[in-house]
Design a protein around this motif. Structure first.
Motif, PDB file in Angstrom:
ATOM      1  N   MET A 181     -93.321 -47.137  68.216  1.00  0.00           N
ATOM      2  CA  MET A 181     -91.870 -47.004  68.252  1.00  0.00           C
ATOM      3  C   MET A 181     -91.354 -46.726  66.846  1.00  0.00           C
ATOM      4  SD  MET A 181     -89.067 -49.697  69.798  1.00  0.00           S
ATOM      5  CE  MET A 181     -89.823 -49.584  71.404  1.00  0.00           C
ATOM      6  N   ALA A 182     -90.320 -45.914  66.748  1.00  0.00           N
ATOM      7  CA  ALA A 182     -89.793 -45.520  65.449  1.00  0.00           C
ATOM      8  C   ALA A 182     -89.206 -46.718  64.702  1.00  0.00           C
ATOM      9  CB  ALA A 182     -88.730 -44.446  65.630  1.00  0.00           C
ATOM     10  N   ARG A 225     -78.745 -40.586  68.701  1.00  0.00           N
ATOM     11  CA  ARG A 225     -79.809 -40.747  67.716  1.00  0.00           C
ATOM     12  C   ARG A 225     -79.460 -40.068  66.403  1.00  0.00           C
ATOM     13  NH1 ARG A 225     -84.530 -37.824  66.503  1.00  0.00           N
ATOM     14  NH2 ARG A 225     -84.069 -36.301  68.159  1.00  0.00           N
ATOM     15  N   THR A 263     -86.559 -38.782  80.548  1.00  0.00           N
ATOM     16  CA  THR A 263     -86.016 -38.445  79.223  1.00  0.00           C
ATOM     17  C   THR A 263     -85.388 -39.674  78.582  1.00  0.00           C
ATOM     18  OG1 THR A 263     -85.612 -36.130  79.806  1.00  0.00           O
ATOM     19  CG2 THR A 263     -84.293 -37.046  78.013  1.00  0.00           C
ATOM     20  N   HIS A 284     -88.166 -42.026  77.480  1.00  0.00           N
ATOM     21  CA  HIS A 284     -88.817 -41.542  76.259  1.00  0.00           C
ATOM     22  C   HIS A 284     -87.973 -41.834  75.025  1.00  0.00           C
ATOM     23  CE1 HIS A 284     -91.020 -38.432  78.986  1.00  0.00           C
ATOM     24  NE2 HIS A 284     -91.566 -39.618  79.046  1.00  0.00           N
ATOM     25  N   HIS A 285     -86.659 -41.665  75.122  1.00  0.00           N
ATOM     26  CA  HIS A 285     -85.792 -41.981  73.983  1.00  0.00           C
ATOM     27  C   HIS A 285     -85.800 -43.481  73.690  1.00  0.00           C
ATOM     28  CE1 HIS A 285     -84.337 -37.864  74.235  1.00  0.00           C
ATOM     29  NE2 HIS A 285     -83.658 -38.060  73.124  1.00  0.00           N
ATOM     30  N   GLU A 303     -88.374 -45.593  74.340  1.00  0.00           N
ATOM     31  CA  GLU A 303     -89.672 -46.024  73.852  1.00  0.00           C
ATOM     32  C   GLU A 303     -90.061 -45.373  72.532  1.00  0.00           C
ATOM     33  OE1 GLU A 303     -92.345 -45.274  77.094  1.00  0.00           O
ATOM     34  OE2 GLU A 303     -91.663 -47.034  78.227  1.00  0.00           O
ATOM     35  N   HIS A 304     -89.701 -44.090  72.345  1.00  0.00           N
ATOM     36  CA  HIS A 304     -90.127 -43.376  71.141  1.00  0.00           C
ATOM     37  C   HIS A 304     -89.163 -43.584  69.978  1.00  0.00           C
ATOM     38  CE1 HIS A 304     -92.426 -40.394  68.941  1.00  0.00           C
ATOM     39  NE2 HIS A 304     -91.313 -39.762  68.632  1.00  0.00           N
ATOM     40  N   TYR A 305     -87.857 -43.635  70.267  1.00  0.00           N
ATOM     41  CA  TYR A 305     -86.861 -43.744  69.199  1.00  0.00           C
ATOM     42  C   TYR A 305     -86.212 -45.125  69.106  1.00  0.00           C
ATOM     43  CZ  TYR A 305     -87.166 -38.641  69.263  1.00  0.00           C
ATOM     44  OH  TYR A 305     -87.621 -37.343  69.220  1.00  0.00           O
TER      45      TYR A 305
END
Length: 344
Positions: free
Chosen positions: A1-2, A124, A171, A174-175, A177-179
């Motif tokens: 994660m970011a 973001r 989508t 993903h935002h 979990e990833h960001y």
């Protein structure tokens, strides 16, 4: 994660600001009313060519702010987020009627998935702590192999609307979990109200029952009366949307009553609300029976009940009676046209 240790822009106003796409639809109305009652500033993001639709908000039209923006324009949406600094964003934008998605699958995909992606990217890019709600749908389950459905049920959408909703759902995930964005999804089952357009079966039936009671029409033509649905009240479901964004951690929730009713149950309840025996007025047209009616979409809302402390407050019978009573008032006031079979 970011790593999210970068500085955030924070709305310093004492009033929470909520942005809503799809504000002029059924859910947009009930959600706006809920948030206004809680002291929010409510801003509807409305495309320039849809400004006239704001009148559908009726008594709320003067209480919400309207921001004109093209939902397909990434830069314009980012500017809106920069200017408004929302505390919460509710992305409800979608075609109002699922079967219409077959006529414009690409347009459906862009309106649902494109809008979600552009809004998430804007949050973001502006580095906000905004909490984001994505309106998902039981249509993402589609060709179900078991019932009821929970958050662990496999997704098998059967139409362009469901496919677009599923794309938007992933989508959003993903935002998150990833960001590391605070992003939630409500997988909502059929939820109705007097604000439904007449092409929806619930409103078609409530309006027909009221029309027949007033002697304006004499019959109602239906398809499969044995088709089953999980129907609830839209006002209850927007409460779940808000509660999702008040949790410490973002998550996804199935929202429904967990109870199946047939179309026959719906018809019987509607006609009972006006003291009529439905069997004397309803005709079945086999050409109106859809091929996919045997699939049972019914919610398992256990997670929402346990974590959100959410339960529906309006029963199926109360919902249908409310819709019929509203249609009686509208017909008597001349604000809607009667619906049914033949004029009497």
């Amino acid at each position: 994660m970011a790593n999210l240790s970068i500085p955030f822009h924070i709305n310093e106003s004492m009033t929470s600001t909520a942005l809503i796409t799809g504000i002029t639809g059924q859910d947009g109305y009930y959600l706006s009313r809920l948030l206004l009652d809680k002291g929010y500033r409510v801003v509807g993001l409305v495309p320039p060519d849809r400004q006239e639709s704001v009148t559908k908000l009726d008594d709320l039209a003067d209480r919400v702010d309207i921001y004109s923006v093209d939902l397909t324009d990434s830069q314009a949406l980012r500017l809106a987020v920069e200017q408004l600094l929302p505390t919460e964003v509710y992305n409800l934008a979608a075609p109002s009627f699922v079967p219409d998605s077959w006529a414009d699958p690409l347009g459906t995909l862009d309106l649902i998935t494109g809008t979600a992606t552009r809004l998430l990217d804007a949050i973001r890019a502006v580095k906000l702590r905004t909490r984001f709600y994505q309106a998902s749908s039981s249509e993402i389950f589609g060709d179900v192999q078991s019932a009821p459905q929970s958050e662990q049920t496999p997704f098998r959408p059967k139409n362009p609307y469901g496919a677009a909703k599923l794309h938007a759902h992933w989508t959003m995930v993903h935002h998150r979990e990833h960001y590391g964005l605070y992003a939630c999804s409500g997988i909502l089952y059929n939820h109705e109200s007097p604000r439904r357009p007449p092409q929806f079966v619930t409103r078609k039936i409530s309006l027909a029952a009221a029309s027949i009671k007033l002697g304006l029409t004499d019959r109602l033509v239906m398809g499969n009366l044995d088709a089953k649905r999980d129907w609830g009240f839209a006002g209850d479901y927007v409460q779940a949307m808000w509660q999702m964004l008040q949790m410490k951690a973002p998550d996804d929730y199935v929202i429904g009553t967990g109870c199946l009713h047939t179309v026959r149950d719906l018809v019987a309840a509607a006609f009972a609300a006006v003291d009529l025996d439905w069997t004397g007025y309803v005709e079945v047209d086999p050409t109106l029976i859809r091929a996919d009616e045997h699939f049972q979409l019914v919610a398992n809302p256990t997670k929402a009940k346990q974590k959100l402390q959410w339960t529906p407050q309006v029963s199926f019978e109360e919902l249908i009676e409310h819709m019929v009573r509203q249609d009686l008032e509208r017909l008597q006031a001349g604000t809607v046209a009667p619906l049914g079979g033949h004029s009497s």
